[in-house]
Design a protein around this motif. Structure first.
Motif, mmCIF file in Angstrom:
data_model
loop_
_atom_site.group_PDB
_atom_site.id
_atom_site.type_symbol
_atom_site.label_atom_id
_atom_site.label_comp_id
_atom_site.label_asym_id
_atom_site.label_seq_id
_atom_site.Cartn_x
_atom_site.Cartn_y
_atom_site.Cartn_z
ATOM 1 N N UNK A 142 0.515 -1.295 0.312
ATOM 2 C CA UNK A 142 -0.171 -0.003 -0.054
ATOM 3 C C UNK A 142 0.696 0.965 -0.257
ATOM 4 N N UNK A 143 0.934 2.193 -0.734
ATOM 5 C CA UNK A 143 1.463 2.945 -0.854
ATOM 6 C C UNK A 143 1.418 4.212 -0.196
ATOM 7 N N UNK A 144 2.917 4.360 1.071
ATOM 8 C CA UNK A 144 2.886 5.280 2.146
ATOM 9 C C UNK A 144 1.746 6.596 1.923
ATOM 10 N N UNK A 145 1.658 7.448 1.144
ATOM 11 C CA UNK A 145 1.125 8.613 0.952
ATOM 12 C C UNK A 145 -0.631 8.481 1.077
ATOM 13 N N UNK A 146 -0.749 7.210 1.215
ATOM 14 C CA UNK A 146 -2.305 7.240 1.340
ATOM 15 C C UNK A 146 -2.416 6.855 2.877
ATOM 16 N N UNK A 147 -2.019 6.343 3.600
ATOM 17 C CA UNK A 147 -1.869 6.603 4.754
ATOM 18 C C UNK A 147 -1.928 8.249 5.830
ATOM 19 N N UNK A 148 -0.991 9.370 4.555
ATOM 20 C CA UNK A 148 -0.923 10.378 4.978
ATOM 21 C C UNK A 148 -2.090 11.353 4.758
ATOM 22 N N UNK A 149 -3.258 10.813 3.870
ATOM 23 C CA UNK A 149 -4.495 11.923 3.334
ATOM 24 C C UNK A 149 -5.912 10.845 4.635
ATOM 25 N N UNK A 150 -5.577 9.466 4.344
ATOM 26 C CA UNK A 150 -6.824 9.187 4.902
ATOM 27 C C UNK A 150 -6.798 8.348 6.731
ATOM 28 N N UNK A 151 -7.218 7.136 7.029
ATOM 29 C CA UNK A 151 -7.076 6.504 8.493
ATOM 30 C C UNK A 151 -7.010 5.186 7.618
ATOM 31 N N UNK A 152 -6.089 4.726 8.076
ATOM 32 C CA UNK A 152 -6.056 3.015 7.569
ATOM 33 C C UNK A 152 -5.669 2.410 8.643
ATOM 34 N N UNK A 153 -6.349 1.662 8.017
ATOM 35 C CA UNK A 153 -6.618 0.848 8.734
ATOM 36 C C UNK A 153 -6.007 -1.277 8.426
ATOM 37 N N UNK A 154 -5.499 -2.145 8.712
ATOM 38 C CA UNK A 154 -4.796 -2.865 7.950
ATOM 39 C C UNK A 154 -5.542 -4.467 8.753
ATOM 40 N N UNK A 155 -6.702 -4.504 8.280
ATOM 41 C CA UNK A 155 -7.779 -5.760 8.684
ATOM 42 C C UNK A 155 -7.323 -7.081 8.225
ATOM 43 N N UNK A 156 -6.500 -7.402 7.812
ATOM 44 C CA UNK A 156 -6.070 -8.598 7.021
ATOM 45 C C UNK A 156 -6.426 -9.870 7.848
ATOM 46 N N UNK A 157 -5.578 -9.903 8.967
ATOM 47 C CA UNK A 157 -5.854 -11.033 9.746
ATOM 48 C C UNK A 157 -7.313 -10.841 10.762
ATOM 49 N N UNK A 158 -8.105 -9.914 10.359
ATOM 50 C CA UNK A 158 -9.228 -10.307 10.644
ATOM 51 C C UNK A 158 -10.065 -10.531 9.669
ATOM 52 N N UNK A 159 -10.099 -10.666 8.562
ATOM 53 C CA UNK A 159 -10.699 -11.464 7.627
ATOM 54 C C UNK A 159 -10.376 -12.557 6.635
ATOM 55 N N UNK A 160 -9.582 -13.393 7.967
ATOM 56 C CA UNK A 160 -9.019 -14.860 6.941
ATOM 57 C C UNK A 160 -9.768 -15.970 8.319
ATOM 58 N N UNK A 161 -10.408 -16.460 7.873
ATOM 59 C CA UNK A 161 -11.306 -17.577 9.148
ATOM 60 C C UNK A 161 -10.266 -18.811 8.915
ATOM 61 N N UNK A 162 -10.723 -19.451 9.501
ATOM 62 C CA UNK A 162 -9.695 -20.306 9.957
ATOM 63 C C UNK A 162 -9.411 -21.850 8.701
ATOM 64 N N UNK A 163 -10.529 -21.350 7.478
ATOM 65 C CA UNK A 163 -10.421 -22.712 6.463
ATOM 66 C C UNK A 163 -9.059 -22.069 5.664
ATOM 67 N N UNK A 164 -7.943 -20.997 6.332
ATOM 68 C CA UNK A 164 -7.613 -20.142 4.844
ATOM 69 C C UNK A 164 -6.043 -19.711 5.829
ATOM 70 N N UNK A 165 -6.071 -20.079 7.116
ATOM 71 C CA UNK A 165 -5.485 -19.529 8.103
ATOM 72 C C UNK A 165 -4.119 -20.104 7.783
ATOM 73 N N UNK A 166 -3.912 -21.606 6.603
ATOM 74 C CA UNK A 166 -2.335 -21.432 6.501
ATOM 75 C C UNK A 166 -2.095 -20.929 5.569
ATOM 76 N N UNK A 167 -2.629 -19.996 5.207
ATOM 77 C CA UNK A 167 -2.003 -19.258 3.685
ATOM 78 C C UNK A 167 -2.733 -17.934 3.373
ATOM 79 N N UNK A 168 -1.618 -17.317 5.021
ATOM 80 C CA UNK A 168 -1.875 -16.081 5.383
ATOM 81 C C UNK A 168 -2.058 -14.911 3.798
ATOM 82 N N UNK A 169 -1.247 -15.061 3.181
ATOM 83 C CA UNK A 169 -1.188 -13.975 2.355
ATOM 84 C C UNK A 169 -2.246 -14.364 0.898
#
Length: 756
Positions: free
Chosen positions: A719-746
């Motif tokens: 993610x481009x850094x300048x986006x975080x300076x203009x908007x409130x950005x929160x990474x929520x990747x961990x919160x959007x992965x269920x147990x069936x995809x836990x082995x593939x965090x990417x």
């Protein structure tokens, strides 16, 4: 002309040994084998008999002359030296075929032209009459073969290739030539089985080539009896009386053969489009009383008319050239093996295959294998005796152990009315003993296959409580957990969707293929799913919209449930199914947050997120995508759940659409492709390069207090850094992965973006 002629019989590669046996049986003398040919000496009667009766030859060539040649002039004069007026009229028609190269002739067309010129010049009259060229149906077809400086000039007695019997005017996608089918039948022992009154069944008969060739052998029908046009018909050396005599003899033999009680010859074909063409071919061959063709799958064909009938099961399974054919072919061979073990005990079987490794997956050992060529494709003929001692079962036992089990299972028959001879064994009191029933066991998985099955079952058990608690019926059960088995396996209720990841170039393709077959064999057993409900696709390294390209055209949709909504998935027609399982948590989040909000779904695909938003009480939904196909699918998803009103579907390039849009939205979801170069959009979209412009355009449409969710599955995405300076950005990747995809965090990355 002499009483003896040198004869060349040509044939497909690999048939030479069988052809020489046949030709000698028909009277060829001094026979010698060559590559794709047999050479010998014959009388005119034998030459005619070879034309009429050879089931294996392509052409019967009568050698007119052999002569040495050093260049094109030698060729011309060598051909000119023949008394061509003894062979054809000077106003007749001619066709010339030339093979070989050397002696200054490297172009076969040039060589054929020199031969033609010599014949025409020899026959040209003072009035200008001369032979003309007719490549389709000439009076005389001449063949010259150049072999190491020697020219072999021949007259083609057969005319059109002898494999063209005339009955097969309609054919399937990949038919066997008739002479190759006859060779396979002969090598499979069909002449012996037919002479004993045996039956024949082809569970994948296509348009019936095996069936017709088998019936002609059994009925003593000359394969070319019905042919009307021959290469010798207009030849001046033709002896009509001799030909008439041989033809009448063959006709009488055919009539006598067809007058016998017909053998039980049956074909079964799964494709309904081939049934009538197959029956038409049988009728043209005059064998409707001998052959019946039915529509049916491999797993349902019934080869036995009664318990005592024995015979030959013969087939040529498809070789597989399309995406996902590995699964269909593996299960086809497994189904064939199961059917042989269940319904064809003590029969013989012959499987002609371009994928011999799959023959090992049938669960029955072959006792002999023969090499053939089907055109340029190397093939194997697997000969099998369908007896229990040849079965490859799930448990290793010695022959002695099997014998003990059979003896222990035998029971005395107390019914005194048993027909005499029904049972072959009797006890010491003279009472008949009923043989133990044959127990059909599942084929044994390989060591790797069993290891893979164990992993699937372990994963299934580990996910079981979570799946039951959440009410999930579509989820990932395996994702390249074991590096040597590189695939993703998803369950869609009682369907299995397998995506094979392309093996790296460093991996031996044969090993990769063997592992794939091991895994495919294990999947139905481990997951307790019927083989017919396993769909396999190969996922290459992606670029652009390849994942959206059509792979098939079955148009079959399956309805699944997720979070209280119904969604349509298509497991066969596209690389992806219409439902990205890894986005399940994001869709559930959107459903929970959508009440009373205006929802915008960009790159909406099949609009599953929009369905969830509508389920969550969204005031309205707008879904944008470039594909009409997927918007139609989205419309069906919305309609399936009763959400037709207040749900807009917009076709267009997302960037251009956003630039023109003036509406506001409270909740926005963006899941863009990594790369797109669709013809329907201007320029090329690259998510890494174009992310700032895309997010800026979308944020301009976000209402005060609104939320934008941005997600993508490009593993190298930053993610481009300048986006975080203009908007409130929160990474929520961990919160959007269920147990069936836990082995593939990417599997994907996700952010929540709001205005500052």
């Amino acid at each position: 002309m002499s009483d003896q002629f040198e004869i060349f019989l040509t044939c497909p590669k690999g048939l030479e040994g069988l052809l020489i046996e046949e030709a000698v049986g028909l009277g060829l003398e001094e026979a010698r084998e060559h590559t794709s040919a047999v050479r010998g000496m014959a009388t005119m009667e034998t030459a005619y008999r070879l034309c009429l009766w050879s089931r294996l030859a392509n052409r019967v060539l009568l050698v007119l002359k052999r002569f040495p040649m050093k260049d094109a002039e030698d060729l011309y004069h060598g051909v000119l030296d023949i008394e061509w007026q003894d062979h054809m009229l000077n106003d007749g028609t001619l066709a010339v075929e030339f093979s070989g190269h050397g002696s200054g002739i490297d172009n076969t067309h040039f060589g054929a032209l020199k031969v033609k010129d010599a014949i025409v010049d020899k026959l040209r009259t003072p009035q200008g009459d001369r032979p003309s060229i007719d490549k389709l149906n000439p009076d005389l077809r001449i063949h010259l073969r150049l072999d190491r400086g020697e020219a072999i000039l021949s007259l083609d007695l057969s005319g059109h290739s002898l494999h063209q019997r005339g009955y097969r005017l309609q054919q399937g996608a990949a038919p066997l030539k008739e002479n190759l089918a006859a060779a396979i039948l002969i090598r499979s022992g069909w002449p012996r089985i037919a002479a004993e009154g045996g039956a024949l069944a082809d569970p994948m008969c296509g348009v019936g080539t095996f069936l017709v060739e088998a019936a002609m052998i059994a009925a003593d029908m000359a394969p070319n009896l019905r042919r009307e046009q021959w290469g010798f018909t207009a030849w001046l050396g033709h002896v009509p009386a001799l030909w008439k005599k041989l033809h009448e003899e063959a006709t009488e033999r055919c009539a006598a053969g067809l007058a016998k009680p017909p053998l039980w010859i049956r074909g079964y074909e799964a494709d309904p489009r081939l049934i009538q063409p197959g029956r038409n071919n049988v009728e043209r061959a005059g064998l409707s009383e001998w052959i019946k063709i039915y529509q049916g799958e491999v797993g349902t064909f019934e080869p036995r008319p009664d318990q005592n009938q024995k015979g030959l099961v013969i087939c040529n399974p498809p070789y597989g050239e399309r995406l996902g054919d590995e699964a269909s072919l593996l299960y086809l061979y497994q189904n064939l093996g199961e059917r042989l073990r269940q319904a064809c005990l003590n029969w013989e079987a012959a499987v002609f295959t371009g994928a011999p490794d799959l023959g090992k997956r049938m669960g029955i050992r072959s006792h002999k294998q023969y090499s053939f060529w089907n055109g340029a494709l190397p093939c194997k003929l697997l000969l099998i005796k369908v007896t229990p001692d040849q079965f490859v079962t799930g448990e290793r036992r010695t022959p002695e152990q099997r014998q003990v089990e059979r003896e222990q299972a035998e029971v005395e028959v107390t019914d005194n009315d048993v027909a005499p001879g029904k049972y072959e064994k009797y006890n010491k009191n003279g009472n008949p003993i009923k043989p133990a029933p044959v127990v059909i066991e599942q084929p044994r998985l390989s060591e790797g296959g069993q290891m893979f099955a164990n992993r699937l079952q372990k994963n299934l058990k580990a996910l079981g409580k979570w799946v039951k608690r959440e009410g999930i019926d579509c989820y990932r059960v395996y994702d390249a957990d074991m590096p040597e088995y590189s695939m993703a396996i998803d369950l869609y209720q009682d369907w299995v969707h397998v995506q094979e990841y392309a093996a790296p170039k460093s991996i031996d393709p044969e090993k990769a293929s063997a592992r794939m077959f091991d895994a495919l064999a294990a999947i139905p057993q481990a997951l307790n799913i019927d083989k017919s409900r396993v769909v396999v696709k190969r996922r290459e390294r992606q670029s652009g919209t390849k994942q959206y390209e059509r792979q098939a055209a079955q148009g079959k949709f399956v309805e699944v449930n997720e979070g209280g909504v119904k969604l349509l998935v298509n497991l066969t027609d596209y690389l992806d199914t219409g439902l990205f399982l890894d986005h399940r948590p994001m869709r559930m989040r959107i459903q929970k947050e959508a009440e009373g909000k205006r929802f915008l779904n960009l790159y909406c695909y099949t609009a599953t997120a929009s369905v969830h938003a509508a389920k969550g009480g969204a005031r309205s939904t707008t879904s944008v995508d470039l594909s009409k196909t997927y918007l139609d699918w989205a419309r069906r998803n919305l309609s399936l759940n009763g959400f037709s009103d207040k749900n807009r579907l917009e076709q267009g390039d997302v960037m251009a659409w956003l630039d023109a849009c003036r509406d506001e939205y409270d909740l926005i979801f963006i899941d863009p492709p990594t790369f797109s170069n669709s013809k329907r959009m201007e320029g090329i979209f690259d998510v890494q390069r174009d992310q700032v412009q895309l997010i800026d355009l979308a944020m301009a449409r976000l209402a005060p207090g609104g939320v934008l969710y941005f997600s993508n599955n490009f593993r190298k995405f930053v993610l481009e850094e300048n986006l975080t300076t203009r908007y409130a950005v929160e990474e929520i990747t961990d919160k959007t992965i269920d147990p069936d995809f836990a082995r593939n965090g990417k599997i994907h990355s996700a952010w929540k973006i709001t205005a500052r």
